[in-house]
Motif scaffolding. Structure first.
Motif, PDB file in Angstrom:
ATOM      1  N   ASP A  52       1.007  -1.099   0.095  1.00 13.22           N
ATOM      2  CA  ASP A  52      -0.056   0.055   0.005  1.00 13.22           C
ATOM      3  C   ASP A  52       0.762   1.146   0.056  1.00 13.22           C
ATOM      4  O   ASP A  52       0.218   2.249  -0.428  1.00 13.22           O
ATOM      5  CB  ASP A  52      -0.918  -0.033   1.112  1.00 13.22           C
ATOM      6  N   ALA A  53       2.068   1.134   0.377  1.00 12.60           N
ATOM      7  CA  ALA A  53       2.942   2.318   0.531  1.00 12.60           C
ATOM      8  C   ALA A  53       3.331   2.762  -0.850  1.00 12.60           C
ATOM      9  O   ALA A  53       3.971   3.921  -0.975  1.00 12.60           O
ATOM     10  CB  ALA A  53       3.977   2.049   1.507  1.00 12.60           C
ATOM     11  N   LEU A  54       3.404   1.754  -1.644  1.00 12.96           N
ATOM     12  CA  LEU A  54       3.910   2.111  -3.176  1.00 12.96           C
ATOM     13  C   LEU A  54       2.842   2.892  -4.265  1.00 12.96           C
ATOM     14  O   LEU A  54       3.245   3.306  -4.822  1.00 12.96           O
ATOM     15  CB  LEU A  54       4.453   0.917  -3.761  1.00 12.96           C
ATOM     16  N   ARG A  55       1.655   2.958  -3.659  1.00 13.41           N
ATOM     17  CA  ARG A  55       0.487   3.534  -4.209  1.00 13.41           C
ATOM     18  C   ARG A  55       0.480   4.964  -4.005  1.00 13.41           C
ATOM     19  O   ARG A  55       0.934   5.472  -2.769  1.00 13.41           O
ATOM     20  CB  ARG A  55      -0.714   2.903  -3.924  1.00 13.41           C
ATOM     21  N   PRO A  56       0.181   5.847  -4.711  1.00 16.97           N
ATOM     22  CA  PRO A  56       0.072   7.425  -4.788  1.00 16.97           C
ATOM     23  C   PRO A  56      -0.738   7.511  -3.271  1.00 16.97           C
ATOM     24  O   PRO A  56      -1.623   7.026  -3.016  1.00 16.97           O
ATOM     25  CB  PRO A  56      -0.774   8.100  -5.765  1.00 16.97           C
ATOM     26  N   GLY A  57      -0.393   8.480  -2.356  1.00 18.54           N
ATOM     27  CA  GLY A  57      -0.760   8.827  -1.029  1.00 18.54           C
ATOM     28  C   GLY A  57      -0.763   7.583  -0.210  1.00 18.54           C
ATOM     29  O   GLY A  57      -0.301   6.554  -0.537  1.00 18.54           O
ATOM     30  N   LEU A  58      -0.814   7.810   1.272  1.00 22.43           N
ATOM     31  CA  LEU A  58      -0.785   6.885   2.298  1.00 22.43           C
ATOM     32  C   LEU A  58      -2.063   6.871   2.716  1.00 22.43           C
ATOM     33  O   LEU A  58      -2.776   7.678   3.243  1.00 22.43           O
ATOM     34  CB  LEU A  58       0.353   7.437   3.255  1.00 22.43           C
ATOM     35  N   ALA A  59      -2.478   5.444   3.127  1.00 23.45           N
ATOM     36  CA  ALA A  59      -3.688   5.311   3.948  1.00 23.45           C
ATOM     37  C   ALA A  59      -3.455   5.666   5.306  1.00 23.45           C
ATOM     38  O   ALA A  59      -2.357   5.738   5.865  1.00 23.45           O
ATOM     39  CB  ALA A  59      -4.225   3.687   3.730  1.00 23.45           C
ATOM     40  N   PRO A  60      -4.477   6.081   6.064  1.00 24.86           N
ATOM     41  CA  PRO A  60      -4.090   6.559   7.382  1.00 24.86           C
ATOM     42  C   PRO A  60      -3.573   5.506   8.267  1.00 24.86           C
ATOM     43  O   PRO A  60      -2.789   6.135   8.970  1.00 24.86           O
ATOM     44  CB  PRO A  60      -5.716   6.924   7.933  1.00 24.86           C
ATOM     45  N   ALA A  61      -3.771   4.428   8.067  1.00 26.91           N
ATOM     46  CA  ALA A  61      -3.084   3.324   8.995  1.00 26.91           C
ATOM     47  C   ALA A  61      -1.617   3.380   8.734  1.00 26.91           C
ATOM     48  O   ALA A  61      -0.568   3.236   9.722  1.00 26.91           O
ATOM     49  CB  ALA A  61      -3.615   1.891   8.689  1.00 26.91           C
ATOM     50  N   LEU A  62      -1.055   3.681   7.454  1.00 29.69           N
ATOM     51  CA  LEU A  62       0.129   3.762   7.337  1.00 29.69           C
ATOM     52  C   LEU A  62       1.021   5.008   7.732  1.00 29.69           C
ATOM     53  O   LEU A  62       1.902   5.099   8.047  1.00 29.69           O
ATOM     54  CB  LEU A  62       0.414   3.492   5.918  1.00 29.69           C
ATOM     55  N   VAL A  63      -0.024   6.183   7.550  1.00 30.36           N
ATOM     56  CA  VAL A  63       0.580   7.482   8.179  1.00 30.36           C
ATOM     57  C   VAL A  63       0.824   7.184   9.624  1.00 30.36           C
ATOM     58  O   VAL A  63       1.660   7.555  10.181  1.00 30.36           O
ATOM     59  CB  VAL A  63      -0.554   8.540   7.885  1.00 30.36           C
TER      60      VAL A  63
END
Length: 199
Positions: free
Chosen positions: A143-154
């Motif tokens: 998921d970190a390789l896609r544009p933007g970061l999901a809230p869980a990854l933030v």
């Protein structure tokens, strides 16, 4: 050789030093944006490049970001003495002082808020820097390789983020020029006390 003017007064040298560091913290393409930071590791001096994120002349402090699981944080906890070396435009800066890792607080939160999604994704890796891997890889979640970061990854990135503040105590400035090199040293004693030394 140098593209910088060759100062002939110690106060002008100190102005140049801080000008280069402040510009390095602000401008990504400055040769002073990245420097070699050395701490004392298990096997002796341990050096690596880090990105200069802040330079404050008023407090004589520099700062960089790192993963709080990094071995350098354990090293600095055991012995906060550290050094930083920069080179560009014919000027070498060797800086010595003490570094402390900050994990929480206003300064850390402000640094995290200034970090881009691209920068934040570096802190989403599962394993600590230097951990042994079964095969080559970045360790980044898919998921970190896609544009933007999901809230869980933030949130995960913030959990691993640290700010290292470096309290500058000594400066060694070397200016390389065809007309002859110059070198000066400064120590933080009642303000900055400087002297000319042989290059």
């Amino acid at each position: 050789m140098s593209t910088q003017p060759q100062p002939d007064r110690l106060d002008a040298v100190l102005d140049q030093v801080w000008g280069l560091l402040i510009e390095g913290a602000a401008r990504r393409h400055s040769p002073f944006h990245q420097g070699v930071f050395a701490s004392l590791g298990e096997y002796g001096p341990d050096a690596r490049y880090v990105v200069l994120r802040r330079a404050e002349r008023e407090t004589s402090r520099l700062a960089f970001h790192t993963d709080r699981r990094s071995p350098k944080l354990r090293q600095l906890h055991d012995d906060p003495r550290a050094s930083w070396c920069f080179f560009g435009e014919g000027v070498q800066l060797r800086l010595a002082g003490r570094a402390i890792a900050r994990l929480d607080g206003e300064a850390v939160e402000a640094a995290w808020q200034r970090t881009t999604d691209f920068g934040r994704r570096c802190y989403t890796v599962e394993h600590a820097p230097g951990a042994r891997l079964a095969e080559a890889g970045s360790g980044l979640p898919d998921d970190a390789l896609r544009p933007g970061l999901a809230p869980a990854l933030v949130d995960l990135g913030r959990e691993h983020f640290a700010l290292v503040e470096f309290m500058l105590e000594r400066i060694d400035w070397l200016h390389l020029a065809h007309s002859g090199h110059r070198r000066a040293q400064f120590e933080a004693e009642d303000g900055w006390q400087g002297r000319w030394v042989q290059p």
